[in-house]
Motif scaffolding. Sequence first.
Motif, PDB file in Angstrom:
ATOM      1  N   THR A   1       1.669  -2.265 -11.066  1.00  0.00           N
ATOM      2  CA  THR A   1       2.492  -2.297  -9.855  1.00  0.00           C
ATOM      3  C   THR A   1       3.877  -2.816 -10.217  1.00  0.00           C
TER       4      THR A   1
ATOM      5  N   SER B   1      -1.579  -8.695  -3.200  1.00  0.00           N
ATOM      6  CA  SER B   1      -1.147  -7.955  -4.384  1.00  0.00           C
ATOM      7  C   SER B   1      -2.159  -6.889  -4.756  1.00  0.00           C
ATOM      8  N   LEU B   2      -1.674  -5.764  -5.217  1.00  0.00           N
ATOM      9  CA  LEU B   2      -2.563  -4.683  -5.650  1.00  0.00           C
ATOM     10  C   LEU B   2      -2.587  -4.512  -7.147  1.00  0.00           C
TER      11      LEU B   2
ATOM     12  N   GLU C   1     -10.966  -1.082  -0.385  1.00  0.00           N
ATOM     13  CA  GLU C   1      -9.947  -2.114  -0.616  1.00  0.00           C
ATOM     14  C   GLU C   1      -9.043  -2.282   0.598  1.00  0.00           C
TER      15      GLU C   1
ATOM     16  N   ARG D   1      -7.733  -5.124  -9.406  1.00  0.00           N
ATOM     17  CA  ARG D   1      -6.279  -5.239  -9.307  1.00  0.00           C
ATOM     18  C   ARG D   1      -5.617  -5.101 -10.677  1.00  0.00           C
TER      19      ARG D   1
END
Length: 165
Positions: free
Chosen positions: A70, A159-160, A148, A66
């Motif tokens: 983003t 959340s990415l 994923e 992650r």
Amino acid sequence: MSVITQVSRLACVIGAVLMAATGAMLTYEVIARYFFIKPTIWAAELSQMCLVWGCLLAMPYLLTLRRHITVNAVTSLLPKTGQRLCAYIALIVVIVFSAIVAFWGFDIFYTSFERGRTTGSILNLPIWISEASVPVGFGLLALQGVVELVRLRDTDNASLGATHE
């Protein structure tokens, strides 16, 4: 799924080694050029190749960690189901985009390989060596994206990317 993640992890380690090699080559070039007035004919071109390969090989495992960038100013305000839906959509976009880039990247790589294109520099290396990084890196990213996507249903974290305040 764990095999794909392990391949992504190995690719990331190789990418890190290539980044370190890039730094070493450029340091050597600076020393050779400015202190000994003996520039190399290989450092710039090989360091560029290592840099491209290093970045593209690291992408899949960074998705697992992650660590992709983003923008979550709006999505963090959504309820958990909305965040999860946005994460699913984002992963699907990553998978589709990566698959398209890998497909067309392979076409470019293979055409260069068939025609024997070279860099046109003093080293005159085959250009397909650099171009192969695109289908490999983005192909692995597409596969890791699928992993994923499957893992997302089993986790509470929607959340990415890394969260920064």
